[in-house]
Design an enzyme around this catalytic site. Structure first.
Site, short mmCIF file in Angstrom:
data_model
loop_
_atom_site.label_atom_id
_atom_site.label_comp_id
_atom_site.label_asym_id
_atom_site.label_seq_id
_atom_site.Cartn_x
_atom_site.Cartn_y
_atom_site.Cartn_z
N LYS A 128 6.46 -0.13 -0.62
CA LYS A 128 5.25 -0.70 -0.33
C LYS A 128 5.15 -2.00 -0.10
CE LYS A 128 1.00 -1.71 -3.20
NZ LYS A 128 0.46 -1.74 -4.54
N LYS A 182 3.60 2.74 2.06
CA LYS A 182 2.28 2.07 2.23
C LYS A 182 2.55 0.72 2.86
CE LYS A 182 -1.67 0.55 -0.60
NZ LYS A 182 -2.30 0.67 -2.24
#
EC number: 4.2.1.24
Length: 326
Positions: free
Chosen positions: A198, A251
């Protein structure tokens, strides 16, 4: 002399193109994010995300039924509590908004897979993903004390009916901690979908409007990844796999398809890609202005995630894409 091989032969009709297509997108690839808020009859559109709403639990249930009828197998729940505190009580309390929403959805649509975002930023007054040193305005989260909050949150979500626990805070050791807590509480069969890679991305802006989780000071670069790093993503995935992750996630997705591809080559676990809010809102803005063909751009983008190696795609386009693919 013309070449013996003419690639255009296999592009001559839609049926032939479909026959030899290497990557096929289906509604079964999608996980649809939903934002739960207190109240009843609430459907408040997020200004920066046209078509995305903060929903009360009764409206969440209606959405869940529609999602399942469209052939989308899963949702992921984010919560916006009434009150916030430094202990992120709303995240781990058994009467928390995500817990209530998960229970309601599982009662109404038991076949739908409910993932619960396991993070703390929506529940703290400062908008960071855990405990902070008193007086520290840098946003440097205290890692190990925060793990205790994540343990409680994951177990509470599983008790409420969540099928998948999805820790997103990028704390070191969060997968191992949550796996241990779930096993100890009798949820050894509950999978973990870890936000393994992320990045500290500018593409998250509209989400923070939707989740009301914008940091009040500092930023999240001391715990989310540097956008310039790729080897680090492989290390994060390696650690999460060793700690017991069942699904790993990248992400954002659009600017990180190289990361999706590299991770897919290094693990046999399913790889999820999060088509984040900024990516969604850019497409919606261009489409609303008539600058692009929304359907074609969305389906091309989602197909590209799958082509890069994603097995699952978290996307706000899920309902529209499912209708277009039907």
């Amino acid at each position: 002399m013309f070449p013996t091989h003419r690639p255009r032969r296999l592009r001559s009709s839609e049926t032939l193109r479909r026959m030899v297509r290497e990557t096929t997108l289906t509604s079964a690839d999608f996980i649809y994010p939903l934002f739960a808020v207190p109240g009843e009859g609430v459907a408040k559109e997020v200004t920066s995300m046209p078509g995305v709403y903060q929903l009360s639990i009764d409206k969440i249930v209606e959405e869940a039924k529609e999602v399942y009828d469209l052939g989308i197998p899963s949702i992921i729940l984010f919560g916006i509590p009434t009150d916030k505190d430094n202990d992120a009580t709303g995240a781990w309390h058994d009467c928390g908004i995500v817990q209530k929403a998960a229970t309601a959805v599982k009662e109404a649509v038991p076949e739908l897979i409910v993932a619960a975002d396991t993070c703390l930023c929506e529940y703290t007054p400062h908008g960071h993903c855990g405990y902070l040193e008193v007086g520290d305005l840098s946003g440097r989260v205290l890692n190990d004390p925060t793990l205790e909050l994540l343990r409680k949150t994951a177990v509470s979500q599983a008790k409420a009916g969540a099928d998948i626990i999805a820790p997103s805070g990028m704390m070191d050791g969060f997968v191992a901690t949550i796996r241990d807590a779930l096993d100890e509480a009798g949820f050894s069969d509950t999978p973990i979908m870890a936000y393994s890679a992320k990045y500290a991305s500018a593409y998250y802006g509209p989400f923070r409007d939707a989740a009301e989780s914008t940091p009040q000071f500092g930023d999240r670069r001391t715990y989310q990844m540097d956008p310039g790093n790729s080897r680090e993503a492989l290390k994060e995935v390696e650690l999460d796999v060793a700690e017991g992750a069942d699904i790993v996630m990248v992400k954002p997705a659009l600017s990180y398809m190289d990361i999706i591809c590299r991770i897919k080559e290094t693990t046999d676990l399913p790889v999820a890609a999060y088509n984040v809010s900024g990516e969604y809102s850019m497409v919606k803005a261009a489409a609303l202005n008539g600058w692009i063909d929304e359907e074609r751009v969305v389906l091309e983008t989602l197909t590209s995630f799958k082509r890069a190696g994603a097995d699952l795609i978290l996307t706000y386009h899920a309902k529209d894409a499912a209708r277009w693919l039907a």
